[in-house]
Design a protein around this motif. Structure first.
Motif, short mmCIF file in Angstrom:
data_model
loop_
_atom_site.label_atom_id
_atom_site.label_comp_id
_atom_site.label_asym_id
_atom_site.label_seq_id
_atom_site.Cartn_x
_atom_site.Cartn_y
_atom_site.Cartn_z
N UNK A 109 10.98 54.38 -115.15
CA UNK A 109 9.90 54.86 -114.28
C UNK A 109 10.10 54.36 -112.86
N UNK A 110 10.51 53.10 -112.73
CA UNK A 110 10.73 52.53 -111.40
C UNK A 110 11.84 53.27 -110.67
N UNK A 111 12.94 53.52 -111.35
CA UNK A 111 14.09 54.18 -110.71
C UNK A 111 13.75 55.60 -110.28
N UNK A 112 13.20 56.37 -111.21
CA UNK A 112 12.87 57.76 -110.89
C UNK A 112 11.75 57.84 -109.85
N UNK A 113 10.81 56.90 -109.93
CA UNK A 113 9.73 56.87 -108.96
C UNK A 113 10.24 56.60 -107.55
N UNK A 114 11.18 55.69 -107.43
CA UNK A 114 11.73 55.39 -106.10
C UNK A 114 12.58 56.55 -105.58
N UNK A 115 13.24 57.27 -106.49
CA UNK A 115 13.97 58.48 -106.06
C UNK A 115 12.99 59.50 -105.50
N UNK A 116 11.85 59.69 -106.16
CA UNK A 116 10.82 60.60 -105.67
C UNK A 116 10.31 60.15 -104.30
N UNK A 117 10.14 58.83 -104.13
CA UNK A 117 9.68 58.29 -102.85
C UNK A 117 10.70 58.58 -101.75
N UNK A 118 11.98 58.39 -102.03
CA UNK A 118 13.02 58.67 -101.04
C UNK A 118 13.05 60.14 -100.65
N UNK A 119 12.86 61.02 -101.64
CA UNK A 119 12.80 62.45 -101.34
C UNK A 119 11.62 62.74 -100.43
N UNK A 120 10.49 62.09 -100.71
CA UNK A 120 9.30 62.27 -99.89
C UNK A 120 9.50 61.79 -98.47
N UNK A 121 10.16 60.66 -98.31
CA UNK A 121 10.44 60.15 -96.97
C UNK A 121 11.34 61.11 -96.20
N UNK A 122 12.34 61.68 -96.88
CA UNK A 122 13.21 62.65 -96.24
C UNK A 122 12.46 63.90 -95.83
N UNK A 123 11.57 64.37 -96.71
CA UNK A 123 10.79 65.57 -96.41
C UNK A 123 9.84 65.31 -95.24
N UNK A 124 9.24 64.12 -95.21
CA UNK A 124 8.34 63.78 -94.11
C UNK A 124 9.09 63.76 -92.78
N UNK A 125 10.29 63.21 -92.78
CA UNK A 125 11.08 63.19 -91.56
C UNK A 125 11.38 64.62 -91.09
N UNK A 126 11.69 65.49 -92.05
CA UNK A 126 11.96 66.89 -91.71
C UNK A 126 10.73 67.56 -91.10
N UNK A 127 9.56 67.32 -91.69
CA UNK A 127 8.33 67.91 -91.18
C UNK A 127 8.03 67.45 -89.76
N UNK A 128 8.23 66.16 -89.51
CA UNK A 128 7.96 65.62 -88.18
C UNK A 128 8.95 66.17 -87.15
N UNK A 129 10.21 66.27 -87.55
CA UNK A 129 11.23 66.76 -86.62
C UNK A 129 11.06 68.25 -86.30
N UNK A 130 10.45 69.00 -87.23
CA UNK A 130 10.26 70.43 -87.02
C UNK A 130 8.86 70.73 -86.48
N UNK A 131 8.14 69.71 -86.05
CA UNK A 131 6.86 69.91 -85.40
C UNK A 131 5.72 70.30 -86.31
N UNK A 132 5.76 69.90 -87.59
CA UNK A 132 4.71 70.27 -88.52
C UNK A 132 3.73 69.14 -88.79
N UNK A 133 3.65 68.21 -87.85
CA UNK A 133 2.66 67.15 -87.99
C UNK A 133 1.27 67.76 -87.86
N UNK A 134 0.38 67.53 -88.83
CA UNK A 134 -0.93 68.17 -88.79
C UNK A 134 -1.85 67.55 -87.74
N UNK A 135 -2.79 68.35 -87.26
CA UNK A 135 -3.80 67.86 -86.35
C UNK A 135 -4.99 67.44 -87.21
#
Length: 480
Positions: free
Chosen positions: A447-473
């Motif tokens: 659970x720890x390993x797969x959970x941290x993989x999910x977290x890393x994917x989320x961090x990557x997706x968040x970076x993509x959203x911020x770089x593409x100007x999709x930060x919400x108001x």
């Protein structure tokens, strides 16, 4: 052109022309959104929703795993789990009053700390919310297949998914009515088991009355018990789902927090009592601890000791219906509201924020949850470890999001608002955070390993959203 989130409509609440939330219930317009979901739920509806989501008979399905992991001290594991969740419920209560909107911990961390933190909190709770319906459907389908073997697991799975999707499509009021019926049924089955179980123990069946399910000096260790808690917590997940209905609550914003705390207290009491009785009726506790419960029938075996084969079958059928219909019904509703809230803030595809014009439910999000549950559930039927894998991932996602919830209480109330309510705004969230950290550390390595993989994917997706100007108001552009 004005922001569509701040556009007025003649009937925002769905409860009648010009209807507004009850006194003390802040509207979502205050935060820059348009009221789209229907405000129709009372405190009782919220309480029933939380109880059905947690399932009063939830330990039936995972009793053997918790018994093994706790060295037989299954009631103690549930007691500690209830305590840990009590701190989390208190933090949810505080944040739901500050931000009475759909989105749960995504909303609370995003507004209480910072939007990127909110995205990560939402991403981690998605690991719980999106996967838990699939887990519930899978457990129920397997249970029904064991009773009626002529019907394949996949057919049961499809049946549960379609049934719940139809009920949720008809609107939150219809879902609330179904919830009440299902809750009564579950409580009746639980009462039958407890009465017959206590009578059986008094008659000399099982091990008789003792406190070993609560404390056994020969096997007790903090690491052992907290490892079991990480599994037992699965039964408590659901009280937090009440917060996703904030925009459908017609009473004061305080009702959300009160309903969560009340649901947790009632469910926790029922969990402790039923697992204590069942633990004393286990036919061969040493073998169960040594070999585990691969078939998932430990509770039903204990019920059979108490009342015979009919009681074992009754508890098995009740588990299948409760997990596959009642629990997954509200899980699907909660997940769709979370997807709706994140899509409304441009963190997920826009089609997920679509609300049905008359039924006032997030229809596309509801259908997506159904599709994901069906595909994922079907895939997990092909794996021997399907249930174990899903349950560990669900727990890790929820507990990780709860950690950020506790931080948001301290940041929002103490650091930003200068609150001096040290107990609710500092001590409670710090203690809740510490307990959850200990549980996560003692969780299964997979659970720890797969959970941290999910977290890393989320961090990557968040970076993509911020770089593409999709930060919400996330702040209102105008005061309404």
């Amino acid at each position: 052109m004005s922001d569509p989130r701040t556009t007025h409509s003649p009937d925002l609440s769905g409860t009648g022309a010009g209807a507004v939330p009850a006194a003390g219930a802040a509207g979502v317009e205050e935060f820059g959104y348009r009221q789209e979901l229907k405000r129709s739920l009372t405190f009782t509806d919220l309480l029933v929703y939380g109880l059905v989501f947690m399932v009063p008979i939830a330990p039936f399905g995972i009793f053997g795993g918790v018994f093994q992991a706790s060295g037989g001290m299954v009631a103690l594991a549930y007691a500690i789990g209830a305590l840990a969740m009590a701190f989390t419920a208190a933090s949810y209560s505080q944040m739901s009053r500050a931000f009475p909107m759909a989105g749960s911990v995504y909303t609370y961390a995003g507004r209480g700390i910072a939007q990127p933190v909110g995205f990560i909190a939402g991403w981690m709770i998605l690991l719980d919310y999106v996967l838990v319906p699939a887990l519930l459907y899978l457990i129920a389908a397997i249970a029904m297949n064991s009773i009626i073997t002529s019907v394949p697991v996949l057919v049961w799975l499809i049946g549960f998914v379609v049934l719940n999707t139809v009920v949720n499509y008809f609107g939150i009021e219809f879902t609330a009515r179904v919830n009440k019926i299902m809750l009564v049924g579950e409580l009746i089955v639980l009462a039958i088991f407890l009465v017959i179980g206590v009578v059986a123990l008094a008659s000399g069946e099982g091990r008789g009355f003792d406190l070993s399910p609560i404390y056994d000096a020969d096997t007790f260790s903090l690491e052992l018990v907290f490892g079991a808690v990480s599994v037992a917590v699965l039964s408590f997940l659901g009280f937090d789902g009440i917060s996703t209905l904030a925009e459908e609550n017609r009473d004061s914003a305080r009702s959300i927090g009160k309903a969560m705390i009340a649901a947790l207290a009632l469910a926790g009491t029922l969990f402790i009592v039923q697992t204590w009785v069942a633990a004393l009726l286990v036919p061969d506790p040493d073998t169960l601890i040594a070999e585990g419960d691969a078939a998932g029938t430990a509770f039903y075996d204990a019920a059979e000791v108490a009342g015979g084969a009919w009681l074992g079958t009754l508890t098995a059928v009740a588990t299948a219906v409760a997990w596959g219909f009642a629990n997954s019904l509200v899980a699907q509703a909660a997940t769709s509201r979370l997807l709706f809230a994140m899509a409304r803030d441009r963190q997920l595809p826009a089609f997920l924020k679509q609300v049905h014009p008359t039924r006032r439910v997030p229809v596309n999000a509801t259908l997506l949850v159904a599709a994901v549950s069906l595909v994922l559930g079907w895939y997990m039927t092909t794996r021997e470890d399907g249930i174990t894998l899903l349950s560990t991932l669900v727990n890790f996602g929820a507990l990780s999001a709860f950690l950020l919830l506790h931080v948001s209480v301290v940041v929002h109330y103490v650091l930003r608002q200068g609150s001096r309510n040290w107990w609710l705004h500092l001590v409670v969230p710090v203690l809740g955070f510490a307990i959850l950290v200990y549980v996560v550390v003692n969780a299964q390595v997979t659970a720890q390993r797969l959970g941290f993989v999910w977290l890393l994917v989320g961090l990557g997706l968040m970076a993509f959203l911020l770089l593409t100007g999709r930060k919400p108001e996330i702040r209102a552009e105008e005061k309404l």
